[in-house]
Motif scaffolding. Structure first.
Motif, mmCIF file in Angstrom:
data_model
loop_
_atom_site.group_PDB
_atom_site.id
_atom_site.type_symbol
_atom_site.label_atom_id
_atom_site.label_comp_id
_atom_site.label_asym_id
_atom_site.label_seq_id
_atom_site.Cartn_x
_atom_site.Cartn_y
_atom_site.Cartn_z
ATOM 1 N N MET A 1 0.843 -1.213 0.000
ATOM 2 C CA MET A 1 0.000 0.000 0.000
ATOM 3 C C MET A 1 0.872 1.254 0.000
ATOM 4 O O MET A 1 1.832 1.359 0.755
ATOM 5 N N THR A 2 0.548 2.184 -0.862
ATOM 6 C CA THR A 2 1.322 3.435 -0.903
ATOM 7 C C THR A 2 0.767 4.391 0.141
ATOM 8 O O THR A 2 -0.408 4.720 0.086
ATOM 9 N N PRO A 3 1.587 4.817 1.066
ATOM 10 C CA PRO A 3 1.076 5.806 2.015
ATOM 11 C C PRO A 3 0.781 7.109 1.262
ATOM 12 O O PRO A 3 1.550 7.500 0.397
ATOM 13 N N PRO A 4 -0.362 7.728 1.569
ATOM 14 C CA PRO A 4 -0.729 8.937 0.821
ATOM 15 C C PRO A 4 0.264 10.075 1.037
ATOM 16 O O PRO A 4 0.851 10.190 2.107
ATOM 17 N N ARG A 5 0.429 10.863 0.007
ATOM 18 C CA ARG A 5 1.228 12.077 0.157
ATOM 19 C C ARG A 5 0.404 13.110 0.911
ATOM 20 O O ARG A 5 -0.797 13.103 0.868
ATOM 21 N N ARG A 6 1.038 13.998 1.567
ATOM 22 C CA ARG A 6 0.326 14.990 2.358
ATOM 23 C C ARG A 6 0.751 16.406 2.025
ATOM 24 O O ARG A 6 1.524 17.010 2.734
ATOM 25 N N PRO A 7 0.254 16.923 0.922
ATOM 26 C CA PRO A 7 0.625 18.307 0.608
ATOM 27 C C PRO A 7 0.089 19.230 1.697
ATOM 28 O O PRO A 7 -0.999 18.994 2.216
ATOM 29 N N ALA A 8 0.850 20.242 2.059
ATOM 30 C CA ALA A 8 0.431 21.141 3.136
ATOM 31 C C ALA A 8 -0.851 21.870 2.746
ATOM 32 O O ALA A 8 -1.757 22.041 3.534
ATOM 33 N N ALA A 9 -0.937 22.266 1.496
ATOM 34 C CA ALA A 9 -2.132 22.942 1.014
ATOM 35 C C ALA A 9 -2.512 22.287 -0.300
ATOM 36 O O ALA A 9 -1.698 21.640 -0.944
ATOM 37 N N ARG A 10 -3.798 22.439 -0.671
ATOM 38 C CA ARG A 10 -4.269 21.818 -1.900
ATOM 39 C C ARG A 10 -3.778 22.534 -3.154
ATOM 40 O O ARG A 10 -4.019 22.141 -4.244
ATOM 41 N N ARG A 11 -3.095 23.612 -2.952
ATOM 42 C CA ARG A 11 -2.636 24.415 -4.062
ATOM 43 C C ARG A 11 -1.300 23.973 -4.533
ATOM 44 O O ARG A 11 -0.399 23.787 -3.756
ATOM 45 N N ARG A 12 -1.170 23.828 -5.837
ATOM 46 C CA ARG A 12 0.136 23.428 -6.317
ATOM 47 C C ARG A 12 0.934 24.572 -6.917
ATOM 48 O O ARG A 12 2.126 24.520 -7.015
ATOM 49 N N SER A 362 -4.075 8.115 6.577
ATOM 50 C CA SER A 362 -2.726 7.559 6.535
ATOM 51 C C SER A 362 -2.492 6.634 7.737
ATOM 52 O O SER A 362 -2.052 5.491 7.585
ATOM 53 N N GLU A 363 -2.840 7.147 8.921
ATOM 54 C CA GLU A 363 -2.639 6.384 10.161
ATOM 55 C C GLU A 363 -3.349 5.032 10.119
ATOM 56 O O GLU A 363 -2.820 4.025 10.575
ATOM 57 N N GLN A 364 -4.543 5.026 9.553
ATOM 58 C CA GLN A 364 -5.330 3.789 9.578
ATOM 59 C C GLN A 364 -5.137 2.926 8.325
ATOM 60 O O GLN A 364 -5.785 1.906 8.179
ATOM 61 N N HIS A 365 -4.245 3.363 7.425
ATOM 62 C CA HIS A 365 -4.015 2.585 6.200
ATOM 63 C C HIS A 365 -2.535 2.324 5.956
ATOM 64 O O HIS A 365 -2.068 2.368 4.818
ATOM 65 N N GLY A 366 -1.817 2.105 7.040
ATOM 66 C CA GLY A 366 -0.421 1.678 6.902
ATOM 67 C C GLY A 366 0.582 2.785 6.633
ATOM 68 O O GLY A 366 1.750 2.507 6.346
ATOM 69 N N GLY A 367 0.161 4.044 6.712
ATOM 70 C CA GLY A 367 1.108 5.155 6.534
ATOM 71 C C GLY A 367 1.538 5.732 7.872
ATOM 72 O O GLY A 367 1.379 5.103 8.917
ATOM 73 N N ASP A 368 2.049 6.930 7.841
ATOM 74 C CA ASP A 368 2.491 7.595 9.076
ATOM 75 C C ASP A 368 1.321 7.776 10.044
ATOM 76 O O ASP A 368 0.194 8.038 9.619
#
Ligand code: TRP
Ligand code: ZN
Length: 475
Positions: A1-12, A362-368
């Motif tokens: 499972m890929t742990p999700p990325r966590r961008p600080a804001a939704r803006r790129r 993330s916490e509940q799906h194998g990530g940080d």
């Protein structure tokens, strides 16, 4: 499972201009408005709802119960031909009231079927009905208008509203843009139901909010009909047009899903969109029942946009989203869409909560773990952008989508969770979503609820994490 990325804001595409002159203008205007008094003239509806971040957003003196929008968009010429029928109720006697509409040409305006006077003044469409409206009176405003809609530029330099793309338009109205395509009471304080009838050239698809009612093709054009029955803030309305691949199904919980995907984004989007039902189920377990009858996604290719938006019932993405972004925008359905802001200053109630949903996923799906995410952020030096302003007080409309709102906003919730324990914390989230469902919530109400549910005095915690300037000291 890929742990999700966590961008600080939704803006790129960061175009933050914190000290831009633009940011100071609304403050000056707010002072002027405050001096005049929001409803100074007694029987004229005010030009804003009194939000100092966007003084002209929304209008006073009436509530819109329903919008009936009929749009015809020519993707080649980018011309929009439209009528808007607003069913509203006067909350005071009204000899005059405003709608918000920026650009476009109004060709006819009636109130209860009778031609009314109108003039344009910046983003205000000032309406003078032939006869004054009584307090409590229900009335219908029909506006016929057309033109080439253009997006607005926000105080932070981003654009929103009707944003043309190479095959249609990406329509995303946070915080101001709904007025670029329909006349509205354009502030989240006013929530309404919507019907959309959108005609586009055959081969294009028009996607709005709520339940899909059907489509019909005749003479080279296709008309799409949509119905949003649950109350919605104007900024969450969409009418996105493009060449889309459409997928429809009903979830086990009976939610009607409609996904529209730009074929160029389809292979990147597919593995993420496949997770939508499980993400909604997971969020429903955490936050309580999904608040709407419709769900889905609009995945467009809109490289000039730079953000995703939690358009009600059907978030839209400017390109194929990652899983974390999907979790974020769908968490907004509870926090931001169903439970809405009464002032933009409270934006952390939207973005802090949706960001914390990413941490929990993330916490509940194998990530940080959320703690690990928190610790990584807390390790940032005092001079980092994260600590530029307190999450509960961005200071102006130029900073409502800044890093502190998202990341420090989520840190507030993590601190709360540690202080009250998991069981109480999740109960607070569910009670918040249930108690304010379809309505509004303020920061003060959230603090009171957290104290009531936990039986703790949380003043110090919220004072430190929400309102104190700079990096909070280690406890
Ligand atoms: N609310 C969006 C999200 O976080 C982000 C967003 C909407 C935004 N409009 C914007 C960000 C304008 C920057 C500028 O999901
Ligand atoms: Zn968000």
């Amino acid at each position: 499972m890929t742990p999700p990325r966590r961008p600080a804001a939704r803006r790129r595409t960061a175009v933050l201009r914190r000290e831009a002159v633009l940011a100071t203008v609304p403050v000056a205007v707010a002072a002027l408005l405050a001096a005049a008094g929001p409803a100074a003239a007694g029987t004229t509806g005010s030009a804003g709802v009194g939000d100092p971040y966007f003084p002209f957003e929304g209008n006073g003196g009436y509530h819109v119960r329903h919008y009936g929008l009929t749009l015809r968009y020519d993707t080649a010429s980018r011309h929009l031909d439209a009528t808007a029928v607003l069913t509203a109720r006067a909350t005071q006697r009204l000899t005059r009231f405003d709608l918000d509409l920026k650009g476009l040409k109004v060709t006819r305006l009636t109130v209860d079927g009778t031609t009314a006077g109108f003039r344009r003044d910046g983003q205000e469409l000032v309406v003078t009905p032939r006869r004054a409206l009584r307090k409590g009176q229900e009335f219908r405003v029909k506006v016929t208008y057309n033109g080439t809609p253009k997006p607005v530029t926000d105080p932070d330099g981003s654009v929103d509203g009707w944003i043309p793309t190479d095959d249609g338009a990406f329509v995303a109205g946070e915080p101001q843009g709904s007025m670029t395509w329909f006349p509205a009471n354009n502030h989240p304080k006013d929530k309404s139901s919507y019907d959309f009838t959108i005609t586009v050239p055959e081969g294009r698809t028009a996607v709005a909010n709520g339940v899909f009612l059907g489509q019909r093709t005749a003479h080279g054009h296709t008309t799409f009909r949509w119905r949003q029955t649950e109350p919605m803030a104007a900024y969450l309305a969409t009418a996105t047009v493009g060449k889309f691949k459409v997928e429809q199904y009903t979830t086990r919980d009976g939610i009607q899903v409609y996904n529209a995907v730009d074929p160029r984004e389809a292979s990147a989007a597919a593995p993420v969109l496949r997770k939508l039902p499980s993400v909604l189920e997971w969020e429903s377990r955490l936050f309580g029942p999904y608040p709407f009858r419709a769900a889905g996604s609009i995945v467009d290719r809109a490289p000039n946009v730079g953000f995703a938006l939690e358009t009600q019932g059907r978030p839209e993405y400017d390109s194929a989203p990652d899983l974390s972004t999907l979790v974020h925008e769908n968490a907004h359905q509870w926090f931001g869409d169903s439970v809405s802001l009464t002032a933009w200053k409270d934006i952390w109630l939207n973005e802090g909560f949706a960001t914390y949903a990413e941490w929990l996923y993330s916490e509940q799906h194998g990530g940080d773990s959320a703690q690990k995410t928190f610790d990584k952020l807390y390790a940032k030096p005092a001079g980092d952008d994260l600590w530029a302003f307190p999450a509960g007080d961005p200071g102006s409309g130029a900073d409502i989508f800044g890093t502190p709102v998202y990341a420090r906003g989520a840190m507030v919730l993590h601190e709360l969770r540690k202080a009250v324990g998991d069981r109480t914390f999740y109960r607070i989230l569910r009670t918040w979503a249930a108690g304010h469902r379809g309505g509004h919530g303020t920061t003060a109400q959230f603090v009171r609820l957290a104290e009531r549910e936990s039986g703790k005095d949380l003043d110090g915690l919220f004072h430190t994490w929400l309102y104190t300037k700079g990096k909070p000291a280690e406890e």
